[in-house]
Design an enzyme around this catalytic site. Structure first.
Site, PDB file in Angstrom:
ATOM      1  N   GLY A   9       0.837  -1.208   0.000  1.00 56.37           N
ATOM      2  CA  GLY A   9       0.000   0.000   0.000  1.00 56.37           C
ATOM      3  C   GLY A   9       0.864   1.247   0.000  1.00 56.37           C
ATOM      4  O   GLY A   9       1.954   1.260  -0.582  1.00 56.37           O
ATOM      5  N   SER A  10       0.402   2.256   0.730  1.00 57.71           N
ATOM      6  CA  SER A  10       0.978   3.602   0.572  1.00 57.71           C
ATOM      7  C   SER A  10       2.441   3.732   0.975  1.00 57.71           C
ATOM      8  O   SER A  10       3.114   4.646   0.524  1.00 57.71           O
ATOM      9  CB  SER A  10       0.160   4.596   1.381  1.00 57.71           C
ATOM     10  OG  SER A  10      -1.170   4.542   0.929  1.00 57.71           O
ATOM     11  N   THR A  11       2.946   2.837   1.864  1.00 59.95           N
ATOM     12  CA  THR A  11       4.359   2.966   2.224  1.00 59.95           C
ATOM     13  C   THR A  11       5.237   2.844   0.981  1.00 59.95           C
ATOM     14  O   THR A  11       6.332   3.382   0.923  1.00 59.95           O
ATOM     15  CB  THR A  11       4.778   1.887   3.243  1.00 59.95           C
ATOM     16  OG1 THR A  11       4.275   0.629   2.810  1.00 59.95           O
ATOM     17  CG2 THR A  11       4.244   2.199   4.636  1.00 59.95           C
TER      18      THR A  11
END
Lengths: 367, 702
Positions: B292-294
């Site tokens: 995801g966003s990491t």
């Protein structure tokens, strides 16, 4: 014609006594561990062998003193007795079953092996009979055939026990006596081929013989089962090296090598006494053969020649086959080493045979 | 009587010669066996008769970086006798009597044993320390002690996934104990004794004593204190949110040294059989997950390094974007409005990242994926490291590129992700993550010291520095505010990834919450990644579940390491006049307006009614002060007229709040459980008659 009696062949006598002594020592060394475990008596086997050796020595000395020519008549009687024993051993209640084979008659205090008696009697009978029929032997039907039938009957009876090794020794000895007695070489060659065929058939028909034969071709492949005995024997012999591990120092006798005091005793000898010990025994064997055949060549008559040559052949051939088996050069057949292996009847009749040989030696003359 | 003719004599002589030949052949055969092949056969015969008594080597100790013991070998002594020696000294009686006293055994039994015809006999195995000390003092003739050792992990569950386990036979089976088994395990020794065919010893048998060589000790890069802090925080979150699994890694970005690494669920390596085998799975290196966003830090780094974006570039987020006929929306489907590049990162705006990714192109994107080490093993010294799954470049489509840009489509391992983040924290140089610091020989001498390995330069120093500042903004102003640590400049990125369902597609209600960050932002000393798999309850966002764990771990670790605090200047903190939009949904209008004005935002009301139904921008979005927030109201007249009301979204509200909201709407509450609301029936947006009963399920958050 009365023959002049001379002294017996002293060298032959000493060689045989020496071999028997080596045998007694080796039987003790090889069997001490196993007999101690089995019978709580390290001397179990050597004591018995010693008694038989005394009997054997007595028989040898008595026969040596006798004129072999006067024993001729005994030959037929002996052979008939031997044949009766061979039949008797096969009858239930008389024969002793040892490891699936019935080779001995139980006499209560000891046991007796008829095939050993037969071996000697047959040689004696052949020598006697062939000397009378000299010349006739060149004819196949009238000369050779009756002897072949006799060999067949005797070997057949022994094979029923079954004891292929002894049958083989008798067949080989009788065959060589026929050759020496002047049978045609062409006849004998054909018979040899037939014999080889028969042996092959015998191997082929009996599964355990077949397996033994295959294992002989590559013992390392069957090291844990059929090749086991051969491999353990080679281990023992190899461990001996040039000088041996020392008397009593065998490692392989610790239940690794089966039959270590009987058929495979020479492997223990090789391990403990090294190549030096092996060479001494082989030299004694050579002297025995040399003196034995020398007696045969110098014997005063054909009977004496054939008797001396027959007995020498029987003992030398048996020793050669045994050493061939122990050294992994022949398939395992199960015959003892004359004079040395444990086995009372074998020792006694072999020594009796030597007595006859010595008797012949007393009548030799240089030509 | 016939004399023997020439023919017979000739044949007898021939036979004699044949026998001579046979005897000569036999002599040759025995010469071959005994003299030529003698040594070889003797050796084989000896092997055939030998039996071993194995003497286990002692395993080396595993230390943390400060020399604290993490795994040790406990020795127990076993008592044996050499009967021949006792016999020689003629002390059978005396030895038996003294042994019986010390070992508290029957004297007769001991006498029987020490007089046996064997060369070696055990008297008693694994005696206690006191007994072995006494025996050493007595120093009895023919009695000896043999050391047998067993692995012991004195810290119990601590660092279990790093240390691994050792089996009953004292060999490494997992973790460092397995990975460095050759080094730690040493070489077993043995006593070899000749036996007969039934396995009994032969008198005066051949003996050989081959002493064991003890294993080397290893010093790990792990810091026991930081490991403890990390595990304490993971245990806390495990208890509060009951996730399926979790992991945390703390790494020194300058060297690639792993200072702490932990996975959950956990186990005690001393009693590993009491735990399910799955507990031994080391999430940090064995599991690949969609980050995801990491993962957006990779997209951002690539775009900045390739000059695809400038920090000053403006982006507009309409809430969703169409890529190859597929519509991809930002989280929640709400527009982020207009922002600069830092804003895109701070708001974790999917649309913004998709645009950046597409502009960067497949070829360049993959170059950075590879340079950051994704899809490859990092080479961390632990067994069974996973490679992760990267969509093959040859098969990647524009949709793949778009989804990858904001962290979907690819699966990575936590260790890969933290190594990539460390690269940014370390001025763009990728350091190989590792656990081994030093090898110490059994005699205490240092055998080897591991130097950090620079793998490659991925980014320029300038790009890395700039990205650090932007990531600092995420914590300062954006989704990572829960990771702020007083006195330290923290940079980081949150991640909330939907989990892939077993049959493909995404699961509706399982998320992986993560936080990836480092501090201090201007000179990073520690990088830390926290991954929480499927936390229960609401909120499930990385910024809410993982960031607090990160904060606690980093705050205590930085203090423990004595990292100096940074005084953030007033000026700097005032420069950016942005505020987070408060959540006003379901509040009465006057309360909502008050809340928004309090933080300095303007309010634009749309619709009629007294209850806020929706808001733009959504809650927690960073906006400049004096921006306008649009609030949508429920049409009260209609509700009153028809006797029906529209159900608001109650998720994440406390029971008190839910009760207040429902009573204002004239509805009854049927609660289930306690804590925060996570399920309601009927669903939000449904129109229900006034007086209806609404079922709401609650579950505890903390």
């Amino acid at each position: 014609m009365r023959l002049k009696q001379g002294p017996p062949d002293l060298m032959l006598f000493l060689v045989v006594v020496l071999l028997v002594c080596i045998g007694l020592i080796m039987i003790f060394s090889a069997s001490a561990v196993t007999s101690d475990v089995k019978y709580q008596d390290a001397f179990f086997f050597v004591k018995r062998q010693l008694i038989w050796a005394v009997f054997g020595l007595t028989a040898m000395l008595v026969l040596m003193k006798m004129n072999y020519q006067k024993l001729r008549e005994l030959g037929v009687a002996g052979l008939i007795l031997a044949l009766i024993c061979l039949v008797a051993v096969l009858l239930p209640g008389i024969g002793m079953d040892v490891k699936g084979a019935v080779r001995q008659i139980d006499l209560g205090f000891t046991s007796f092996t008829p095939s050993e008696l037969t071996k000697l009697c047959l040689v004696f009978f052949f020598a006697s009979s062939l000397s009378l029929n000299y010349g006739k032997i060149k004819s196949f039907v009238q000369g050779l055939l009756p002897y072949l039938v006799l060999i067949g009957v005797v070997c057949g009876l022994i094979m029923l026990q079954p004891d292929l090794g002894t049958a083989l020794i008798i067949a080989v000895t009788a065959y060589l006596m026929l050759v020496m007695a002047g049978a045609r070489i062409s006849h004998m060659l054909i018979l040899a081929l037939l014999g080889v065929g028969l042996v092959c058939l015998a191997i082929y028909l009996e599964p355990y013989r077949m397996v033994r034969f295959i294992a002989f071709l590559d013992p390392w492949k069957y090291a844990s089962d059929e090749g086991f005995q051969t491999i353990q024997s080679l281990y023992a012999i190899g461990s001996g090296g040039l000088f041996g591990m020392g008397l009593g120092q065998s490692r392989q006798k610790f239940f690794y090598l089966p039959e270590q005091h009987t058929d495979f005793i020479f492997a223990i000898l090789g391990e403990e006494l090294g190549y030096l010990g092996v060479f001494v025994v082989l030299t004694l064997l050579f002297i025995f053969a040399w003196r034995g055949f020398q007696i045969a060549l110098k014997a005063p008559d054909i009977f004496g020649s054939l008797l001396a040559a027959g007995i020498t052949t029987m003992i030398t051939a048996q020793a050669s086959i045994n050493l061939g088996v122990v050294s992994g050069s022949l398939p395992v057949t199960g015959i003892p080493l004359p004079f040395i292996s444990y086995g009372g009847s074998s020792l006694m009749f072999t020594m009796a045979g030597v007595g006859l040989l010595l008797s012949v030696s007393r009548y030799t003359h240089d030509r | 009587m016939k004399t023997t003719g020439l023919e017979i004599r000739k044949r007898i002589a021939t036979l004699f010669f044949i026998f001579v030949v046979v005897i000569c052949l036999l002599a040759g055969r025995f010469f071959w066996l005994q003299v030529v092949r003698g040594d070889e056969l003797a050796e084989r015969a000896l092997d055939n008769r030998m039996r071993d008594i194995t003497l286990k080597a002692k395993r080396g100790t595993i230390y943390d970086r400060n020399g604290r013991e993490l795994a040790i070998s406990v020795s127990t002594d076993s008592v044996y006798a050499v009967p021949a020696q006792i016999r020689k000294a003629k002390k059978e009686r005396e030895v038996a009597q003294k042994l019986a006293e010390v070992l508290q055994m029957d004297e007769k039994e001991i006498y029987d044993r020490i007089t046996r015809q064997v060369s070696f006999v055990w008297i008693k195995r694994q005696v206690d320390l006191e007994t072995s000390r006494k025996l050493r003092e007595l120093d009895l003739e023919g009695i000896g002690l043999l050391e047998e050792s067993r692995r012991f992990y004195p810290k119990g569950t601590l660092a279990s996934h790093v240390l691994g386990i050792s089996g009953i036979d004292n060999t490494g089976l997992d973790g460092v104990d397995l990975y460095y088994d050759q080094l730690i395990g040493g070489t077993d020794g043995k006593i070899v004794i000749e036996h007969d065919a039934f396995g009994r010893e032969i008198p005066e048998a051949t003996h050989r004593y081959i002493p064991p060589i003890d294993g080397s000790s290893v010093v790990l890069t792990i810091d026991e204190t930081i490991q403890y802090i990390l595990e304490r925080e993971l245990d806390k979150v495990m208890e509060q949110r009951q996730p399926k699994a979790a992991c945390g890694i703390v790494m020194d970005p300058k060297t690639g040294e792993i200072l702490a690494l932990a996975s959950r669920p956990n186990f005690d390596p001393n009693r590993y059989n009491d735990y399910p085998a799955d507990n031994r799975r080391n999430f940090a290196v064995h599991n690949a997950y969609e980050p995801g966003s990491t993962m957006k830090i990779v997209t951002a780094a690539a775009a900045m390094e390739e000059d695809t974006v400038k920090v000053s570039d403006r982006f507009h987020c309409p809430g969703s974007i169409k890529v190859s006929n597929r519509s991809i929306s930002c989280a929640g489907g709400t527009s982020h409005g207009s922002m600069d590049f830092a804003g895109v990162v701070e708001n974790s705006c999917n649309v913004g990242f998709i645009n950046i990714g597409l502009k960067l192109g497949l070829e360049k994107y993959y170059r950075y994926l590879n340079a950051f080490g994704f899809g490859q093993k990092t080479g961390i010294d632990l067994p069974g490291e996973a490679k992760g799954i990267i969509v093959p470049q040859s098969r990647a489509t524009q949709i793949d590129l778009a989804t990858m840009s904001f962290g979907q489509a690819n699966a990575v391992t936590p260790i890969q992700l933290i190594a990539a983040a460390s690269t940014i924290a370390n001025g763009g140089t990728y350091m190989k993550p590792h656990l081994l610091k030093q090898v110490i020989a059994p005699d205490g001498k240092i055998k080897e010291t591991i130097t950090p390995t620079k793998v490659r330069q991925v980014l320029s120093k300038e790009t890395a520095k700039e990205l650090c500042l932007i990531l600092e903004g995420v914590v300062k102003n954006g989704s990572g505010r829960n990771a702020q640590i007083e006195g330290y400049r923290v940079a980081g990125k949150t991640g909330t990834a939907q989990k892939i369902a077993p049959g493909g597609g995404y699961m509706a209600n399982e998320y992986v919450a993560s936080f990836l960050g480092f501090a201090p932002a201007d000179d990073p000393r520690l990088v830390c990644l926290i991954v929480i798999d499927a936390p229960k309850g609401y909120p499930y966002y990385g910024g809410w579940v993982a960031a607090p764990v990160f904060r606690e771990v980093m705050a205590d670790s930085l203090r423990y390491l004595g990292v100096p605090r940074t005084e953030i200047s007033k000026e700097e903190s005032n420069q950016k006049k942005t505020v987070a939009v408060p959540d006003v949904i379901n509040l009465p209008l006057d309360e909502a307006v008050q809340t928004l004005r309090k933080v300095g935002l303007k309010v634009e009301v749309q619709g009629d009614g007294n209850l806020v139904w929706g808001q733009v921008p959504k809650a927690n979005t960073r906006v400049e002060q004096n921006s306008r927030v649009i609030v949508y109201l429920s049409p009260v007249e209609e509700q009153q007229g028809s006797g029906q009301v529209t159900l608001p979204d109650l998720e994440g509200k406390s029971m008190k709040e839910v009760a207040r909201i429902l009573s204002q709407l004239g509805l009854h509450l049927s609660p289930d459980g306690h804590g925060l609301a996570y399920k309601q029936s009927p669903a939000a947006g449904t129109r229900v008659p006034v007086g209806s009963t609404i079922k709401v399920s609650f579950q505890p958050l903390e």
